[in-house]
Enzyme design. Sequence first.
Site, PDB file in Angstrom:
ATOM      1  N   CYS A   1       3.654 -39.934  -5.030  1.00 28.54           N
ATOM      2  CA  CYS A   1       3.700 -38.609  -6.540  1.00 28.54           C
ATOM      3  C   CYS A   1       5.491 -39.109  -6.605  1.00 28.54           C
ATOM      4  O   CYS A   1       5.885 -38.246  -8.228  1.00 28.54           O
ATOM      5  CB  CYS A   1       3.588 -37.278  -6.039  1.00 28.54           C
TER       6      CYS A   1
ATOM      7  N   HIS B   1       9.101 -30.488 -10.394  1.00 22.25           N
ATOM      8  CA  HIS B   1       8.790 -31.199  -9.691  1.00 22.25           C
ATOM      9  C   HIS B   1       7.208 -30.319  -9.353  1.00 22.25           C
ATOM     10  O   HIS B   1       6.071 -30.349 -10.206  1.00 22.25           O
ATOM     11  CB  HIS B   1       8.150 -31.725  -8.529  1.00 22.25           C
TER      12      HIS B   1
ATOM     13  N   GLU C   1      10.865 -25.499  -3.982  1.00 21.35           N
ATOM     14  CA  GLU C   1      12.004 -26.247  -4.974  1.00 21.35           C
ATOM     15  C   GLU C   1      12.646 -25.235  -5.402  1.00 21.35           C
ATOM     16  O   GLU C   1      13.620 -26.156  -5.858  1.00 21.35           O
ATOM     17  CB  GLU C   1      11.294 -27.100  -5.863  1.00 21.35           C
TER      18      GLU C   1
ATOM     19  N   LYS D   1       2.884 -29.872 -15.731  1.00 26.27           N
ATOM     20  CA  LYS D   1       1.947 -30.025 -14.416  1.00 26.27           C
ATOM     21  C   LYS D   1       1.089 -28.281 -14.880  1.00 26.27           C
ATOM     22  O   LYS D   1      -0.056 -28.556 -13.999  1.00 26.27           O
ATOM     23  CB  LYS D   1       2.291 -29.836 -13.075  1.00 26.27           C
TER      24      LYS D   1
ATOM     25  N   HIS E   1      -1.486 -32.770 -11.989  1.00 26.26           N
ATOM     26  CA  HIS E   1      -0.155 -33.542 -11.333  1.00 26.26           C
ATOM     27  C   HIS E   1      -1.225 -35.461 -10.924  1.00 26.26           C
ATOM     28  O   HIS E   1      -2.211 -35.243 -10.842  1.00 26.26           O
ATOM     29  CB  HIS E   1      -0.586 -33.326  -9.519  1.00 26.26           C
TER      30      HIS E   1
ATOM     31  N   PHE F   1       4.354 -37.243  -0.871  1.00 24.63           N
ATOM     32  CA  PHE F   1       3.940 -37.069   0.366  1.00 24.63           C
ATOM     33  C   PHE F   1       5.217 -37.529   0.977  1.00 24.63           C
ATOM     34  O   PHE F   1       4.861 -39.343   0.872  1.00 24.63           O
ATOM     35  CB  PHE F   1       2.793 -38.217   0.633  1.00 24.63           C
TER      36      PHE F   1
END
Length: 565
Positions: free
Chosen positions: A316, A456, A467, A487, A492, A552
């Site tokens: 991502c 994010h 985050e 998002k 996402h 990831f």
Amino acid sequence: MAASSVASPLCTWLVAACMSASFQDSHSMSPPDSSLSPSKRLSRRLRRKILTQCGGGSSSNRFSSLSRSSFQGLVSSYLGYLEPCSEYYSFKGLTSLGFFGDNGFTSLFGSRTLRTNRRQRMLNRVAHSGEAMAVTLEPAQEISTKKKPFTKQRRIVVTGMGVVTPLGHDPDVFYDNLLDGVSGISKIETFDCDQFPTRIAGEIKSFSTDGWVVPKLAKRMDKFMLYMLTAGKKALADGGITEDVMGVLDKTRCGVLIGSAMGGMKVFNDAIEALRISYKKMNPFCVPFATTNMGSAMLAMDLGWMGPNYSISTACATSNFCILNAANHIIRGEADVMLCGGSDAVIIPIGLGGFVACRALSQSNDDPTKASRPWDTGRDGFVMGEGAGVLLLEELEHAKKRGANIYAEFLGGSFTCDAYHMTEPHPDGAGVILCIEKALAQSGVSRKDVNYINAHATSTPAGDLKEYQALIHCFGQNSELRVNSTKSMIGHLLGASGAVEAVSVVQAIRTGWVHPNINLENPDAGVDTNVLVGPKKEKLKVKVGLSNSFGFGGHNSSILFAPYN
């Protein structure tokens, strides 16, 4: 080429090649091994012949000195082997070895003329024992050790944008919907997903490639490539790259760097299903149209752009990696124009099932528009989306010369790795903090100048909070800081998310408005709502905007934009 220039290096090599063999022969106290194969005996005879031709003279002390244990004897004897012969500097030296004469290959492969008296051969090798030789080989070209002169870093600007998203396929339409707080998340319609615990996504309901992709390719390509090509060409159109402009561009200095996290999963899945019947039923395009690089390649082929062309796949975080590397190509002077970003289309059974198996998706199926809720206590996983985002990056002087409309300036960025876990963020946010700090240092931006962050924030329990804590660690003293998550409205978009969110940052710079965080009804404990944008859009003069993307594997990336001045 002069004869001596051919003879000298070759003879040098021959002497060096035989030196080791002769050294070993001199130390051997046992008689020659009669069991050696004819080829090995021939090889040994050849080396001895070479030394006979290039040794000259005799000395009884050489081999006795080699048999001693003293270092001095070894060195002097070794140097003695390098004594040049009279044929060394002439072409005749090569012909005498049988390399180029009428009987050259006969001499090398089986001629009895190579056999000589063993004692004579030993005597011929040891001429001028102990005398050091100096062979000077002048380099063909002097190696420069001078440092490159300092040059001012090339500035990079954004001159075009293209998107394909659940909220529209035009940058202005897309951003207007974001400002209005419209959600693009709904029930999945492209396939029957009643068997899945997650049945919602940021699915693109209406999409056409008419005017952007030729029908023949549109029928064969995976959707991630169709999204990519469409968004890329829209970015060109938005940037004023018309046919006339295209005709005068130096296409060797124009590149494409658009990545994908998952690639052509639909094409690959269809190929597997066809293989169940027979390999003859497989689509011959299944391999090239499944690989992540082929989108960039096909777009470059369509445009005739011959500059840097490849893809990056870092889950991502893909888009940010592509944007930053595209900018680096311009900074290094390898390109003047780059199309960059990301694309993904994974809302298919295998894609949905895979993320369900990871236990990463929200299961709030009853009210899809409220399923994605970053920083809210009711969040239960991210909502998968699809689409593409592409930026047209351009070297400043190049953009000014063609009269381009400049939307914002790209300042720089950075990436790091958590080196911790495949899917979970580092507990103390070390990788994210390091990434942000490196991005600021690389861009020469002060912490206090960053007043807008597109986070994010995927709506996962662990990721959002870690985050947020990293952002407060880096920018907690900035009272003007505003943070939001795109998002919350589109879900996402995986490898496309960073590019689509970069478009959001550029649009915030252009319009002076930042979009809201929807569904933030009960903020998580420890989250300061004074930092987060509320449920309505807010007016903000962006000084520096930062966009985060994490993937990831622990991939972290941060990029920065600012108004062009």
